[in-house]
Design a protein around this motif. Structure first.
Motif, short mmCIF file in Angstrom:
data_model
loop_
_atom_site.label_atom_id
_atom_site.label_comp_id
_atom_site.label_asym_id
_atom_site.label_seq_id
_atom_site.Cartn_x
_atom_site.Cartn_y
_atom_site.Cartn_z
N THR A 111 0.85 -1.19 0.00
CA THR A 111 0.00 0.00 0.00
C THR A 111 0.88 1.24 0.00
OG1 THR A 111 -1.84 1.14 1.07
CG2 THR A 111 -0.23 0.12 2.52
N LYS A 112 0.39 2.27 -0.63
CA LYS A 112 1.09 3.54 -0.64
C LYS A 112 0.48 4.52 0.35
CE LYS A 112 1.08 6.46 -4.36
NZ LYS A 112 1.38 6.89 -5.74
N ASP A 113 -0.78 4.28 0.74
CA ASP A 113 -1.47 5.32 1.51
C ASP A 113 -2.38 4.83 2.63
OD1 ASP A 113 -3.38 4.15 -0.07
OD2 ASP A 113 -3.97 5.98 -1.10
N ALA A 114 -2.40 3.54 2.93
CA ALA A 114 -3.34 3.05 3.94
C ALA A 114 -2.62 2.24 5.03
CB ALA A 114 -4.42 2.22 3.27
N HIS A 115 -1.40 2.62 5.34
CA HIS A 115 -0.62 1.87 6.33
C HIS A 115 -1.33 1.75 7.67
CE1 HIS A 115 2.37 3.22 3.36
NE2 HIS A 115 2.89 2.02 3.58
N SER A 116 -1.90 2.85 8.16
CA SER A 116 -2.52 2.81 9.49
C SER A 116 -3.72 1.88 9.52
CB SER A 116 -2.90 4.21 9.97
OG SER A 116 -3.84 4.79 9.09
N LEU A 117 -4.47 1.80 8.44
CA LEU A 117 -5.60 0.86 8.38
C LEU A 117 -5.10 -0.56 8.58
CD1 LEU A 117 -8.51 -0.14 7.67
CD2 LEU A 117 -7.74 -0.17 5.29
N TYR A 118 -4.10 -0.95 7.82
CA TYR A 118 -3.62 -2.33 7.87
C TYR A 118 -2.84 -2.62 9.15
CZ TYR A 118 -5.24 -2.48 3.10
OH TYR A 118 -6.03 -2.42 1.97
N GLU A 119 -2.14 -1.63 9.68
CA GLU A 119 -1.43 -1.82 10.94
C GLU A 119 -2.40 -2.14 12.07
OE1 GLU A 119 2.55 0.91 10.14
OE2 GLU A 119 0.78 1.86 11.02
N SER A 120 -3.58 -1.58 12.02
CA SER A 120 -4.57 -1.86 13.07
C SER A 120 -5.06 -3.31 13.02
CB SER A 120 -5.75 -0.89 12.99
OG SER A 120 -6.51 -1.11 11.82
N GLY A 122 -2.76 -5.84 12.42
CA GLY A 122 -1.59 -6.67 12.67
C GLY A 122 -0.55 -6.69 11.57
N PHE A 123 -0.76 -5.96 10.48
CA PHE A 123 0.28 -5.88 9.45
C PHE A 123 1.33 -4.87 9.92
CE2 PHE A 123 -3.31 -7.46 7.03
CZ PHE A 123 -2.74 -8.35 6.13
N SER A 124 2.58 -5.10 9.55
CA SER A 124 3.65 -4.16 9.90
C SER A 124 4.47 -3.86 8.65
CB SER A 124 4.53 -4.74 11.01
OG SER A 124 5.07 -5.98 10.62
#
Length: 138
Positions: A111-120, A122-124
């Motif tokens: 992703t280029k712009d949705a890191h915080s969504l996926y981090e919530s 469990g993605f890092s």
């Protein structure tokens, strides 16, 4: 599998997918804007797919590529611009990562712009570990 979220439905039934809506959105995306619709159709045939629907109108999509044992790749995730900000994308990701088919399997995505969504979920970020080989034109 069908999940209801507010008035929306998330389904893995490929017969419900609207290729025109999927292709239209992906043609405007930064990651698939040069992908021919025929390649998208073939990708759908060989992937787990999830559609999001407002009654019978498709408003979202996600595709999962997996070997079913060790890893999956979450891709082509979108929610129609008119429906954003309602938690639909979050529910879509939650539904996918909690699906029976993906339990105990490592997941990756780009992703280029949705890191915080996926981090919530469990993605890092591990960008230094990934490599890419572009397709060679035929």
């Amino acid at each position: 599998m069908e999940v209801t979220f507010n008035t929306y439905t998330i389904s893995d039934d490929k017969t419900r997918l609207d290729i025109d809506i999927i292709g239209g959105f992906l043609s405007r995306s930064y990651w698939a804007n040069e992908r021919p619709i025929e390649k998208t159709q073939k990708a759908i045939e060989h992937s787990l797919c999830y559609g999001v629907y407002d009654q019978n109108r498709q408003i979202g999509f996600a595709r999962v590529i997996t070997d079913g044992a060790t890893m999956y790749y979450l891709c082509d995730v979108f929610i129609d611009e008119q429906y954003r900000g309602q938690g639909i994308g979050k529910k879509l990701v939650e539904t996918i990562i909690n699906s029976e088919a993906l339990q105990g399997i490592n997941g990756i995505l780009g992703t280029k712009d949705a890191h915080s969504l996926y981090e919530s979920y469990g993605f890092s970020r591990v960008a230094d570990r990934f490599m890419r080989r572009a397709a060679v034109a035929e």
